[in-house]
Design an enzyme around this catalytic site. Structure first.
Site, PDB file in Angstrom:
ATOM      1  N   LYS A  66      18.919 -46.782   2.498  1.00 26.32           N
ATOM      2  CA  LYS A  66      19.930 -46.972   1.450  1.00 26.32           C
ATOM      3  C   LYS A  66      20.000 -45.755   0.515  1.00 26.32           C
ATOM      4  O   LYS A  66      19.132 -44.882   0.548  1.00 26.32           O
ATOM      5  CB  LYS A  66      19.605 -48.249   0.672  1.00 26.32           C
TER       6      LYS A  66
ATOM      7  N   TYR B 103      29.054 -55.810   4.179  1.00 24.46           N
ATOM      8  CA  TYR B 103      28.344 -56.939   3.561  1.00 24.46           C
ATOM      9  C   TYR B 103      29.259 -58.147   3.338  1.00 24.46           C
ATOM     10  O   TYR B 103      28.994 -58.953   2.443  1.00 24.46           O
ATOM     11  CB  TYR B 103      27.735 -56.506   2.232  1.00 24.46           C
TER      12      TYR B 103
ATOM     13  N   ASN C 192      16.396 -51.584  -2.764  1.00 25.87           N
ATOM     14  CA  ASN C 192      15.193 -51.904  -1.986  1.00 25.87           C
ATOM     15  C   ASN C 192      15.030 -51.035  -0.743  1.00 25.87           C
ATOM     16  O   ASN C 192      14.492 -51.465   0.269  1.00 25.87           O
ATOM     17  CB  ASN C 192      15.143 -53.405  -1.662  1.00 25.87           C
TER      18      ASN C 192
ATOM     19  N   HIS D  74      17.692 -51.549   4.697  1.00 25.34           N
ATOM     20  CA  HIS D  74      18.265 -52.792   5.213  1.00 25.34           C
ATOM     21  C   HIS D  74      17.779 -53.001   6.637  1.00 25.34           C
ATOM     22  O   HIS D  74      17.595 -52.040   7.382  1.00 25.34           O
ATOM     23  CB  HIS D  74      19.801 -52.689   5.216  1.00 25.34           C
TER      24      HIS D  74
ATOM     25  N   GLU E  77      26.326 -55.149  13.408  1.00 26.50           N
ATOM     26  CA  GLU E  77      26.095 -54.147  12.357  1.00 26.50           C
ATOM     27  C   GLU E  77      25.966 -52.750  12.955  1.00 26.50           C
ATOM     28  O   GLU E  77      26.457 -51.771  12.386  1.00 26.50           O
ATOM     29  CB  GLU E  77      24.840 -54.510  11.560  1.00 26.50           C
TER      30      GLU E  77
HETATM   31  P1  CMP Z   1      19.922 -56.339   2.487  1.00 28.07           P
HETATM   32  O1  CMP Z   1      18.869 -56.628   3.492  1.00 28.07           O
HETATM   33  O2  CMP Z   1      20.615 -55.042   2.593  1.00 28.07           O
HETATM   34  O3  CMP Z   1      21.012 -57.508   2.525  1.00 28.07           O
HETATM   35  C1  CMP Z   1      21.715 -57.938   1.397  1.00 28.07           C
HETATM   36  C2  CMP Z   1      21.271 -57.252   0.159  1.00 28.07           C
HETATM   37  O4  CMP Z   1      21.672 -57.842  -1.031  1.00 28.07           O
HETATM   38  C3  CMP Z   1      19.767 -57.259   0.093  1.00 28.07           C
HETATM   39  O5  CMP Z   1      19.244 -56.395   1.063  1.00 28.07           O
HETATM   40  C4  CMP Z   1      19.493 -56.907  -1.340  1.00 28.07           C
HETATM   41  O6  CMP Z   1      19.335 -55.516  -1.547  1.00 28.07           O
HETATM   42  C5  CMP Z   1      20.770 -57.372  -2.015  1.00 28.07           C
HETATM   43  N1  CMP Z   1      20.464 -58.443  -2.946  1.00 28.07           N
HETATM   44  C6  CMP Z   1      19.931 -59.631  -2.668  1.00 28.07           C
HETATM   45  N2  CMP Z   1      19.783 -60.343  -3.807  1.00 28.07           N
HETATM   46  C7  CMP Z   1      20.235 -59.552  -4.819  1.00 28.07           C
HETATM   47  C8  CMP Z   1      20.337 -59.720  -6.213  1.00 28.07           C
HETATM   48  N3  CMP Z   1      19.926 -60.856  -6.797  1.00 28.07           N
HETATM   49  N4  CMP Z   1      20.844 -58.707  -6.925  1.00 28.07           N
HETATM   50  C9  CMP Z   1      21.260 -57.562  -6.324  1.00 28.07           C
HETATM   51  N5  CMP Z   1      21.187 -57.368  -4.985  1.00 28.07           N
HETATM   52  C10 CMP Z   1      20.671 -58.347  -4.253  1.00 28.07           C
END
Ligand code: CMP
Length: 143
Positions: A11, A51, A114, A117, A128
């Site tokens: 990311k 998404y 984070n 993904h 995806e």
């Molecule tokens: P990802 O695995 O990319 O899939 C969906 C993403 O939404 C997840 O990782 C998080 O980074 C993001 N996400 C999930 N919960 C929250 C939240 N409460 N606030 C912001 N982002 C979120």
């Protein structure tokens, strides 16, 4: 267990922190084969498309703004049991809950930022992966 593919995305926070090499090293060290890889800057529309399953979630705007805030690195990975093994390697979505030794535990700041993904199923991995890479551009003979 069978050979599977999954889609990883390094990311924008991973790219900004200069962690591309470290994270790919961990991924390859865990036995994943890189089958396709590029760096790309998503538009907001493209992030919303990727998404779309989360479009009703309260964090959708924050998520898509972040994912289009800078370059990211989508990677098609292949390995036996790739989907679950990759999710184990990266750790829980919220890095505060991620196990010791996982990529998110090591590098991630928050649930939104984070680092990486990972697809949640083989079917989503295929969909995806094809969001970024046409099937013919995914190789099957990397060492
Ligand atoms: P990802 O695995 O990319 O899939 C969906 C993403 O939404 C997840 O990782 C998080 O980074 C993001 N996400 C999930 N919960 C929250 C939240 N409460 N606030 C912001 N982002 C979120």
């Amino acid at each position: 267990m069978s050979i599977e593919r999954t889609l990883a995305i390094l990311k924008p926070d991973c790219v900004r922190k200069n962690l591309i090499g470290d994270v790919i090293s961990r991924i390859q060290g865990a036995g994943f084969k890189v089958r396709a890889l590029k760096m790309v800057q998503l538009s907001l529309r493209e992030a919303e498309g990727f998404y779309v399953v989360h479009s009703e979630r309260p964090f959708f705007g924050e998520l898509t703004a972040f994912m289009s805030s800078g370059p990211c690195v989508p990677i098609v990975l292949e390995k036996e049991n790739a989907v679950l093994d990759f999710r184990a390697l990266i750790g829980a979505t919220n890095p505060a809950e991620a196990d010791e030794g996982t990529i998110r535990q090591a590098y991630a700041d928050s649930v939104g930022e984070n680092i990486v993904h990972g697809s949640d199923s083989v079917e989503n991995g295929r969909l995806e992966g094809n969001y970024f890479f046409p099937e013919h551009s995914i190789v099957n003979n990397t060492p």
